[in-house]
Write a protein that holds these residues in place. Structure first.
Motif, mmCIF file in Angstrom:
data_model
loop_
_atom_site.group_PDB
_atom_site.id
_atom_site.type_symbol
_atom_site.label_atom_id
_atom_site.label_comp_id
_atom_site.label_asym_id
_atom_site.label_seq_id
_atom_site.Cartn_x
_atom_site.Cartn_y
_atom_site.Cartn_z
ATOM 1 N N GLY A 1 -43.696 -45.115 -14.075
ATOM 2 C CA GLY A 1 -42.629 -43.547 -14.114
ATOM 3 C C GLY A 1 -41.631 -44.078 -15.535
ATOM 4 N N GLU A 2 -40.425 -43.710 -15.342
ATOM 5 C CA GLU A 2 -39.570 -43.312 -16.446
ATOM 6 C C GLU A 2 -39.707 -45.245 -17.218
ATOM 7 N N HIS A 3 -38.814 -44.807 -15.953
ATOM 8 C CA HIS A 3 -37.824 -46.827 -16.363
ATOM 9 C C HIS A 3 -39.617 -48.066 -16.607
ATOM 10 N N GLU A 4 -40.494 -47.555 -16.908
ATOM 11 C CA GLU A 4 -41.327 -48.455 -17.136
ATOM 12 C C GLU A 4 -42.188 -48.219 -18.568
ATOM 13 N N VAL A 5 -42.028 -46.587 -18.620
ATOM 14 C CA VAL A 5 -42.421 -46.021 -20.015
ATOM 15 C C VAL A 5 -41.882 -46.680 -20.815
ATOM 16 N N ILE A 6 -39.871 -46.483 -20.474
ATOM 17 C CA ILE A 6 -38.982 -46.967 -21.104
ATOM 18 C C ILE A 6 -39.173 -47.966 -22.018
ATOM 19 N N LYS A 7 -39.365 -49.291 -20.785
ATOM 20 C CA LYS A 7 -39.364 -50.526 -20.898
ATOM 21 C C LYS A 7 -40.701 -50.770 -21.701
ATOM 22 N N HIS A 8 -41.701 -50.848 -21.397
ATOM 23 C CA HIS A 8 -42.666 -50.788 -22.812
ATOM 24 C C HIS A 8 -42.803 -50.883 -23.863
ATOM 25 N N THR A 9 -42.655 -48.922 -24.013
ATOM 26 C CA THR A 9 -42.089 -48.617 -25.568
ATOM 27 C C THR A 9 -41.002 -48.843 -26.298
ATOM 28 N N GLY B 1 -41.025 -51.401 -29.783
ATOM 29 C CA GLY B 1 -40.172 -51.571 -30.535
ATOM 30 C C GLY B 1 -39.429 -49.617 -31.130
ATOM 31 N N TRP B 2 -40.095 -48.430 -30.115
ATOM 32 C CA TRP B 2 -40.084 -47.633 -29.251
ATOM 33 C C TRP B 2 -38.950 -46.749 -28.903
ATOM 34 N N GLY B 3 -37.609 -47.489 -29.280
ATOM 35 C CA GLY B 3 -36.168 -47.528 -28.506
ATOM 36 C C GLY B 3 -36.223 -46.108 -28.420
ATOM 37 N N GLU B 4 -35.999 -44.757 -29.114
ATOM 38 C CA GLU B 4 -35.709 -43.497 -28.975
ATOM 39 C C GLU B 4 -36.328 -42.618 -28.029
ATOM 40 N N ILE B 5 -37.578 -43.598 -27.396
ATOM 41 C CA ILE B 5 -38.398 -42.535 -26.371
ATOM 42 C C ILE B 5 -37.273 -42.279 -25.129
ATOM 43 N N ALA B 6 -36.440 -42.903 -25.121
ATOM 44 C CA ALA B 6 -35.460 -42.978 -23.981
ATOM 45 C C ALA B 6 -34.465 -41.819 -23.427
ATOM 46 N N ASP B 7 -34.236 -41.378 -25.484
ATOM 47 C CA ASP B 7 -33.200 -40.408 -26.008
ATOM 48 C C ASP B 7 -34.466 -39.038 -25.549
ATOM 49 N N TYR B 8 -35.628 -38.507 -26.100
ATOM 50 C CA TYR B 8 -36.185 -37.854 -25.763
ATOM 51 C C TYR B 8 -36.609 -37.561 -24.965
ATOM 52 N N ILE B 9 -36.187 -38.538 -23.664
ATOM 53 C CA ILE B 9 -37.213 -37.597 -21.778
ATOM 54 C C ILE B 9 -35.874 -38.014 -21.880
ATOM 55 N N SER B 10 -34.324 -38.013 -21.646
ATOM 56 C CA SER B 10 -32.699 -37.503 -21.349
ATOM 57 C C SER B 10 -32.989 -35.864 -21.981
#
Lengths: 118, 281
Positions: free
Chosen positions: B62-70, B74-83
Motif C-alpha cells: 500500500g502507500e505506506h510500504e511503497v513510500i518506505k521501500h522507494t 533514494g526516491w524520497g520524492e515518491i511520497a510527494d508525488y502521491i500526495s
C-alpha cells in the motif's frame, strides 16, 4: 564491457582453425557468440551444444574441471571455465594446432575473467 | 521514428529500440528479487517527470510500504508525488481480485488520462488460477489496458523454471513486450542479466545484457555500447553495383523491403541483402 568481450572473442574467432567461440553463462545462456564460418555449417553442432551445455557446465562446475573437450565429426569442442559465472566454448577443426590455440585461449580467458569479475 | 514511451531505466531504451510502444502491454518476467518492482517505479518516476498520469496496482504494497521501500532506494520524492495526486497507489487483496474485477477496472478507467502509465505488480495472483482456455478473457483485459495507456505488468517466474504454466505463458503470448530478468546469484557482471524475449512492432537488441541495482539509480543496464557498434547501415545502391544488378531487375515490392532492411541498422543486414539478391538474380 560487453563490447570489449565482443572484440576479444572476434579476435579469437578469426584464428586459424577456429569455427566458433562463445561465452556462456554457467546456466547455459549464450552471452556473446562469434562464428568464424557460415552459420549453416555450424547449426547442427550449435543445436547439439545447446541441448548438452547445461549438463556439461554443471559437471565442469561441480567437478572443478580446468577444461572439458569433445570430438564431434571432424570438430573439437572445448569448454573452458573463465570465471565463477562464465565458460568459454570453442569449436575448432580437428586438425587445428591445439597447442597454439591454447595459448590464445588462455590469454582471452584471463582478459574476459578480469572484465566479468567486476 | 515511431513515438516511444521511455522506460526510465538507463540502458533499457537502447535495448528496446527507443522504449515501449505507446498503448501497449509490457511484461517484466523474473523470479523474486531480480528487480521487477524497482524497474516498475523507475517507469513511473519517468512518467511523472514527463507529466504522464501514473497508476500503481499492487497486491502486497500500500502507500505506506511503497513510500518506505522507494525511500530506501533514494526516491524520497515518491511520497510527494502521491500526495500531489501525480501517482496513484492502489492495494488489492489477491484472494478478492481477478482480471475481470470491476473495482480494478473502475479505478483504471476513472484515473486514466491521455498518457497514462499503469503498473500491475504483480499480475501473477490475478491469473494464477487460470488455464489456457482463458486466453480470450486475458486478451480482452489486455485490450482494455491498451485503450487506457501503456502498461507494465510484472510476472513471477516459477522457482522450478516451469514456463508451461498458464500464469506465465498467457501473459508471454498475449503481451506486446516481454523482458526476462534473471539473477544466478554468483555476484559477477553477468550474474544479473536481462534479455528481450519479444517486442512486437519494433526492433530490439538480441542477447543478454548485464544489469546492476544501484542506490539512487535503481536498475542500470550495461553493455549497450555494443548495440551502436554492431549497427550496420547498408547502401543498397552500392550492394546492387557490387552484384552487377540494377533496380529494374528486381520486383518493386522486394526493393521496398530491401530498402527498409538496408536502413534498419540490423547487424548482418548486408550479408542478408546479398543472399536475397543472389536468389532473385
Amino acid at each position: 564491457m560487453l563490447s570489449e568481450i565482443s572484440r576479444l572473442l572476434k579476435r579469437l574467432a578469426v584464428a586459424e582453425g577456429i569455427k566458433m567461440v562463445a561465452l556462456y553463462r554457467i546456466d547455459g545462456v549464450p552471452l556473446c557468440v562469434k562464428i568464424g564460418t557460415t552459420v549453416r555449417e555450424m547449426t547442427p553442432v550449435l543445436y547439439w551444444l545447446e541441448n548438452q551445455i547445461k549438463e556439461m557446465l554443471h559437471s565442469i562446475s561441480q567437478q572443478n574441471l580446468d577444461e572439458a573437450s569433445f570430438k564431434f565429426n571432424n570438430m573439437v569442442i572445448m569448454l573452458i571455465p573463465v570465471s565463477k559465472t562464465t565458460v568459454l566454448g570453442i569449436i575448432a577443426r580437428e586438425e587445428a594446432s591445439i597447442y597454439k590455440l591454447h595459448i590464445d585461449i588462455k590469454t582471452t580467458c584471463m582478459k574476459i575473467g578480469k572484465l566479468v569479475a567486476t | 521514428m515511431m513515438e516511444r514511451i521511455k522506460t526510465g531505466v538507463i540502458g533499457l531504451d537502447d535495448v528496446l529500440g527507443g522504449g515501449f510502444i505507446p498503448n501497449s502491454v509490457n511484461v517484466l518476467l523474473g523470479s523474486a528479487g531480480v528487480g521487477k518492482t524497482i524497474i516498475s517505479f523507475q517507469y513511473l518516476l519517468k512518467g511523472i517527470e514527463e507529466g504522464d498520469k501514473c497508476i500503481f496496482i499492487s497486491f502486497d504494497m500500500g502507500e505506506h510500504e511503497v513510500i518506505k521501500h522507494t525511500k530506501a532506494i533514494g526516491w524520497g520524492e515518491i511520497a510527494d508525488y502521491i500526495s500531489e495526486g501525480k501517482l496513484s497507489i492502489n492495494k488489492f487483496y489477491a484472494e478478492n481480485v481477478s482480471y475481470v474485477n470491476n473495482d480494478l477496472l473502475n479505478i483504471l478507467t476513472g484515473e486514466s488520462e491521455l498518457n497514462t502509465r499503469i503498473v500491475i505488480d504483480s499480475f501473477t495472483p490475478m491469473i494464477s488460477s487460470l488455464n489456457m482456455e482463458s486466453r480470450n478473457d486475458v486478451n480482452w483485459f489486455f485490450n482494455k489496458l491498451r485503450e487506457l495507456g501503456t502498461t507494465l505488468l510484472t510476472v513471477e517466474e516459477p522457482m522450478n523454471g516451469d514456463f508451461g504454466d498458464a500464469s506465465v505463458t498467457l501473459p508471454i503470448f498475449l503481451s506486446d513486450t516481454v523482458i526476462h530478468l534473471k539473477n544466478i546469484g554468483y555476484g559477477e557482471a553477468f550474474s544479473r542479466g536481462l534479455r528481450v524475449i519479444k517486442h512486437r512492432g519494433s526492433w530490439h537488441a538480441e542477447g543478454v545484457f548485464p544489469y546492476r541495482i544501484l542506490d539512487g539509480i535503481g536498475v542500470l543496464v550495461e553493455g549497450t555500447d555494443l548495440i551502436e557498434e554492431e549497427k550496420e547501415v547498408v547502401d543498397l545502391e552500392e550492394v546492387l553495383q557490387e552484384m552487377n544488378m540494377k533496380r529494374e531487375d528486381i520486383p518493386e515490392s522486394l526493393i521496398r523491403r530491401l530498402e527498409k532492411l538496408a536502413e534498419s541498422g540490423n547487424p548482418g543486414a548486408r550479408d542478408a541483402i546479398m543472399e536475397i539478391l543472389k536468389k532473385v538474380s
